[in-house]
Design an enzyme around this catalytic site. Structure first.
Site, PDB file in Angstrom:
ATOM      1  CG  ASP A 102       7.193  36.547   3.276  1.00 58.38           C
ATOM      2  OD1 ASP A 102       7.997  37.492   3.407  1.00 58.38           O
ATOM      3  OD2 ASP A 102       6.837  35.835   4.242  1.00 58.38           O
ATOM      4  CG  ASP A 135       4.134  43.548   7.007  1.00 59.76           C
ATOM      5  OD1 ASP A 135       5.311  43.308   6.709  1.00 59.76           O
ATOM      6  OD2 ASP A 135       3.531  42.937   7.911  1.00 59.76           O
ATOM      7  CD  GLU A 169       8.917  39.269   8.698  1.00 59.34           C
ATOM      8  OE1 GLU A 169       9.173  39.847   9.752  1.00 59.34           O
ATOM      9  OE2 GLU A 169       7.750  39.118   8.299  1.00 59.34           O
ATOM     10  CD  GLU A 170       4.476  38.952   7.350  1.00 61.20           C
ATOM     11  OE1 GLU A 170       4.436  38.582   8.543  1.00 61.20           O
ATOM     12  OE2 GLU A 170       4.333  40.123   6.999  1.00 61.20           O
TER      13      GLU A 170
HETATM   14  N1  BES Z   1       6.438  44.115   9.470  1.00 58.30           N
HETATM   15  C1  BES Z   1       6.150  43.176  10.498  1.00 58.30           C
HETATM   16  C2  BES Z   1       6.705  43.624  11.836  1.00 58.30           C
HETATM   17  C3  BES Z   1       5.803  44.659  12.437  1.00 58.30           C
HETATM   18  C4  BES Z   1       4.773  44.273  13.240  1.00 58.30           C
HETATM   19  C5  BES Z   1       5.953  45.984  12.149  1.00 58.30           C
HETATM   20  C6  BES Z   1       3.906  45.221  13.769  1.00 58.30           C
HETATM   21  C7  BES Z   1       5.073  46.921  12.640  1.00 58.30           C
HETATM   22  C8  BES Z   1       4.053  46.549  13.450  1.00 58.30           C
HETATM   23  C9  BES Z   1       6.711  41.836  10.106  1.00 58.30           C
HETATM   24  O1  BES Z   1       6.483  41.565   8.756  1.00 58.30           O
HETATM   25  C10 BES Z   1       5.971  40.751  10.848  1.00 58.30           C
HETATM   26  O2  BES Z   1       4.795  40.711  10.747  1.00 58.30           O
HETATM   27  N2  BES Z   1       6.665  39.876  11.549  1.00 58.30           N
HETATM   28  C11 BES Z   1       6.078  38.739  12.168  1.00 58.30           C
HETATM   29  C12 BES Z   1       7.184  37.797  12.519  1.00 58.30           C
HETATM   30  C13 BES Z   1       6.730  36.453  13.058  1.00 58.30           C
HETATM   31  C14 BES Z   1       5.935  35.681  12.036  1.00 58.30           C
HETATM   32  C15 BES Z   1       7.940  35.649  13.452  1.00 58.30           C
HETATM   33  C16 BES Z   1       5.294  39.181  13.392  1.00 58.30           C
HETATM   34  O3  BES Z   1       5.687  40.116  14.115  1.00 58.30           O
HETATM   35  O4  BES Z   1       4.225  38.597  13.633  1.00 58.30           O
HETATM   36 ZN    ZN Z   2       4.282  41.287   8.658  1.00 55.23          ZN
END
Ligand code: BES
Ligand code: ZN
Length: 511
Positions: A102, A135, A169-170
């Site tokens: 996603d 991402d 995940e997002e």
């Molecule tokens: N790929 C990201 C995590 C990430 C954030 C990696 C910044 C590198 C730099 C992941 O997909 C993400 O965005 N996670 C969310 C999780 C939240 C919705 C619980 C986030 O960190 O906002």
């Molecule tokens: Zn993300």
């Protein structure tokens, strides 16, 4: 055991097809946070499932039932979790791969220069722009590319692989924790049988020229605070005669954090250790400058001129960000309205030993007491929180050694350098391109400021080491407008993921 030349050559020789694969994936707007896009998220799952099956993975889509909205099941189905396996050779180690299919929302009008769901390939600048490129569709397809190469060449994979790909995940990973726990409890009968180590490619390098390995993630506690008053939106001619929900909400939101990023919630820093001299030194050594953070941010706005302060702000300290207000007038028009019901959105990034549950109590207590001080007749309707805990891994483990070896291209017998797909022209054709410089470096080891909530769940339920092996660069703009992945990172990154598997096969203790 090193990655066979034929595998590396395959990626080079099929660059165009591998880019087309990413193009297909980006064209499916699998935005998990938007109920109107749910069918697209499911379509993306079906597309990925088909790809896995095509290259020999025994995979299934596990349904998760209905999404819970405000505590009650909705008629909206959650997207499925894809579980898969390939290989069951007891002589080989088993690696579990996680990724998400996603993406975050995106609209051209947000400021994209190209259509977000049409992959824009710019060979002369080595860039592919589109939502999800970094991402996390690019990295997920990196694994698919590895599978395809081995399948097409008839080369056996060096390890047994298990896959877990999710579609929420997002939007807080709804449903995944329970499934991971359930699957882990099945032991040898489940999809996570005999897993030795875990690899997630869903972070980025810190900057644009040094590869990295991520050994920590911050947790998150995301809040929705709703205040209501009038029966419906009012003409602001009522202004001065009624208590206004928006005024109350802004008052509350203004008491959460200072401009220089200090969180104002009492007790929030409890237990968070100040950094020792030794730790500060660690941050000072990372190949990263304040200018790098400003380049990635696209503005000269770093919180300090001191490198360690900026890095620790991002990786090892908690933070609080304000995100938006739902229900407010948000268009460009001059609308004279008093919104009747508004919801403020903000989140904290957490570090050990903070937990979302503990933070929720502190935030709620504080908001209620500050609300009481306003002496308003409006109602603080609800304070909702979704969260996930922080994770920090032991990086002195063969899993990290394997990822590090794979990243240091010079350690590969068949160097990635020199195998440039010259048929593309552009930077690939140039012997002095940055491509040649990127991969010869030892990766930085760092913690990331973002979150991947399932990481901790895997760590707890499976008890195995997890390495976060990035594909993209620090300026990719995940979640932002014009999200991109460099063509070189996508192709070299696909080789990197494959090379990592060979390194694991070499380094994992024989059982
Ligand atoms: N790929 C990201 C995590 C990430 C954030 C990696 C910044 C590198 C730099 C992941 O997909 C993400 O965005 N996670 C969310 C999780 C939240 C919705 C619980 C986030 O960190 O906002
Ligand atoms: Zn993300």
């Amino acid at each position: 055991m090193v990655a066979p030349k034929a595998f590396l050559d395959f990626i080079d020789d099929h660059g165009k097809e591998l880019i087309d694969r990413l193009k297909e994936a980006v064209a499916i707007p699998s935005v998990s946070g938007d109920p109107a896009r749910r069918e697209d998220v499911k379509r993306m799952a079906a597309w990925l499932l088909e790809q896995l099956g095509r290259f020999g993975v025994n995979a299934e889509a596990v349904p998760l039932g209905e999404q819970i909205v405000d505590g009650t099941p909705s008629d909206l189905d959650l997207p499925p979790i894809l579980l898969g396996r390939i290989g069951a050779d007891p002589k080989k180690p088993t690696v579990l791969i996680y990724g998400h299919y996603d993406v975050q929302p995106a609209q051209k009008s947000d400021g994209w220069t190209t259509e977000p769901f049409e992959l824009h390939v710019d060979y002369s600048n080595d860039k592919m722009t589109g939502r999800g490129t970094t991402d996390d569709k690019g990295p997920v397809l990196g694994w698919v590319n590895v599978l395809e190469a081995h399948h097409a060449l008839g080369i056996e994979l060096p390890v047994n692989l298990r896959f877990c790909f999710e579609g929420m995940e997002e939007s807080g990973c709804e449903g995944l924790d329970a499934l991971v726990a359930e699957e882990a409890a099945k032991g040898d009968q489940g999809y996570f049988d005999n897993v030795d180590c875990i690899c997630i490619s869903d972070t980025c390098w810190l900057n644009t020229n040094t590869p990295g390995l991520t050994y920590g993630l911050r947790g998150v506690a995301y809040f929705h605070v709703t205040i209501s008053g009038p029966g419906a939106d009012l003409h602001s001619g009522f202004g001065g005669s009624v208590f206004e929900p928006m005024t109350d909400l802004i008052a509350l939101m203004s008491k959460l954090v200072t401009s220089d990023a200090r969180i104002l919630i009492p007790g929030i820093y409890d237990g968070v250790k100040p950094a020792s001299e030794e730790e500060i030194e660690l941050y000072n050594k990372i190949d990263f400058s304040v200018a790098d953070v400003e380049q990635a941010a696209g503005g000269k706005i770093a919180i300090s001129d001191d490198k360690a302060t900026v890095l620790m702000g991002r990786m090892r300290n908690p933070s609080l960000s304000l995100h938006g207000i739902v229900g407010a007038s948000s268009g460009v028009e001059t609308k004279t309205v008093i919104p009747a019901r508004v919801t403020g959105k903000f989140s904290l990034r957490l570090v050990p030993p903070q937990t979302p549950e503990d933070v929720k109590i502190k935030v709620e207590t504080y908001l209620r007491s500050e609300f009481a001080k306003l002496n308003t007749k409006n109602t603080l309707e609800s304070i909702r929180m979704e969260g996930g805990s922080a994770w920090v891994e032991d990086y002195k483990h063969y899993n990290y050694e394997a990822a590090k070896n794979a990243t240091e291209v010079s350690r590969l017998e068949h160097s990635l350098v020199g195998r440039l797909p010259t048929h593309f022209g552009g930077p690939f054709a140039s012997p002095t391109s940055s491509l040649q410089e990127i991969w010869l470096k030892t990766p930085d080891f760092f913690r990331e400021g973002g979150s991947i909530p399932v990481t901790l769940t895997f760590a707890e339920k499976l008890g195995k080491n997890i390495v976060l092996l990035p594909m993209g660069r620090g300026d990719d703009g995940a979640h932002s407008t014009n999200e991109k992945v460099n063509i070189s990172n996508y192709l070299q990154g696909s080789k990197l993921l494959g090379a990592y598997l060979y390194e694991v096969a070499k380094l994992a203790p024989k059982t």
